[in-house]
Design an enzyme around this catalytic site. Sequence first.
Site, PDB file in Angstrom:
ATOM      1  N   GLY A 145       0.803  -1.214   0.000  1.00  0.00           N
ATOM      2  CA  GLY A 145       0.000   0.000   0.000  1.00  0.00           C
ATOM      3  C   GLY A 145       0.834   1.262   0.000  1.00  0.00           C
ATOM      4  O   GLY A 145       0.498   2.237  -0.674  1.00  0.00           O
ATOM      5  N   TYR A 438      -2.839   9.180   2.728  1.00  0.00           N
ATOM      6  CA  TYR A 438      -3.585   9.635   3.903  1.00  0.00           C
ATOM      7  C   TYR A 438      -5.075   9.484   3.597  1.00  0.00           C
ATOM      8  O   TYR A 438      -5.831  10.447   3.566  1.00  0.00           O
ATOM      9  CB  TYR A 438      -3.274  11.105   4.217  1.00  0.00           C
ATOM     10  CG  TYR A 438      -1.899  11.371   4.794  1.00  0.00           C
ATOM     11  CD1 TYR A 438      -1.002  10.348   5.064  1.00  0.00           C
ATOM     12  CD2 TYR A 438      -1.509  12.667   5.090  1.00  0.00           C
ATOM     13  CE1 TYR A 438       0.249  10.614   5.592  1.00  0.00           C
ATOM     14  CE2 TYR A 438      -0.254  12.942   5.629  1.00  0.00           C
ATOM     15  CZ  TYR A 438       0.618  11.912   5.869  1.00  0.00           C
ATOM     16  OH  TYR A 438       1.859  12.187   6.399  1.00  0.00           O
TER      17      TYR A 438
END
Length: 498
Positions: A145, A438
């Site tokens: 990721g 984020y």
Amino acid sequence: MTTSISVIVSLLSIFIQSVSLASSSDSSYIRNLRFNESTNRKPLLIITAIHESHIQAAIICAKTQGLQMKIRSGGHDYEGVSYVSEVPFFILDMFNLRSINVSIEDETAWVQAGATLGEVYYRIYEKSNTHGFPAGVCPTVGVGGHFSGGGYGNMMRKYGLSVDNIIDALLVDVNGQLLNRQTMGEDLFWAITGGGASSYGVVLAYKIKLVRVPETVTVFRVERTLEENATDIVYRWQQVADKLHEDIFIRMIIDVVNSSQSGEKTIRASFFALFLGDSQRLLSLMNQSFPELGLKQTDCVEMSWVESVLYWTSFPTGTPVNILLSRVPQVLTHLKRKSDYLKEPIPKDGLKYIFERMIELETPVLTFNPYGGRMSEIPESAKPFPHRAGNICKIQYATNWNEDGIEASNHYLNLTKMLYAYMTPFVSKFPREAFLNYRDLDLGINHNGPNSYVEGAFYGNKYFKGNYNRLVQVKTKVDPDNFFRNEQSIPTLPSWRK
């Protein structure tokens, strides 16, 4: 229900040696306790693949059955997108696929997606004390990721993002084919190095280009409260942080503490730095460029680069370096994160306003990560990550809490949203930019239905700006039926646009 049972039976027949039922395996990789509530839908099963063939079979089987697949490498997605869904789903968990092969001779490494950043740093350290890699400061974050969304760390002003230093990849596509950079083509390789690889396939491994680091680096942490002239120093940091020598990275963290003088709530600004060199050279550069901070020799600590990773992770001095091999986070908590980009310094009256609001809210923390240096030299279109020249810094909003339950969660989520709203006049606009790693579902959710393309544009333009349309075009070409999907995946073009 019959369909779900048939799916489970079908998958179990293929993966009997690599399937973990969805209880203990799932909870051990939930890194945000906000998504460990009884109200969260659980996966039907978790496939803990141990070979590329397991990935290939999972894709083919799930595609045939029409079941949603979530891909998890480390479980650090801030919104739990890799392990939470509102529809029936299973998890393809990559944590067993974590081999790391480092070649100092050609300064590269092949890193499987289930490895953690800490494991990567340690395996490089085993071979060399003058090599590193520009990636994040949390050692338990999964490579898959982190790299696929851009990946940044405290060497980005020197060497750019993680994706700026990736030179090849292995990907299993929607047809179960194993592809490398040459066979997948440059468009798809571009998309999975910053555009979120889970929209395009399952990345098995990335080949990274190692970077040179000096034998000695210097770190420091200097704190100033409002009573210690924090406002002026914060204002000055905004003017110089992106213009300092590229070997200097100074993160600024602003939070609310009790004043040691009055006992009342006050603002604390912490300046947390990595310098790629010795303390004498650092002090010379700081005295020229940022004397307002008042950095002293006693503030500076010299160490090796790998030791600086431990320092930035707040491990006690003297902690053995092999702690980087631990996959257990130091802290597990409920959390919410949001992001912004700063194009112009916030004026002093604006800082005063923000500080007053933060004291009212108490809990949310602001973290400013400086840009400039190498980040300003790389074109916006080089990778899907577009936030390059013109940015002073990236801002992270961070709120942590320990209470369980929906009521507590809603309370702290609201505090974070309030601070985000207060910052509106001071940050980027049209679009108000955001950072994919984020993850923030407040920016929009894709239901992957008839309006998928329109829904995707809400968050896609914030994360990717002008690169969004190219990402959609690549998606439409390689996964036209939108098998690889999640709440913020890249959609395909609508039929009338194809």
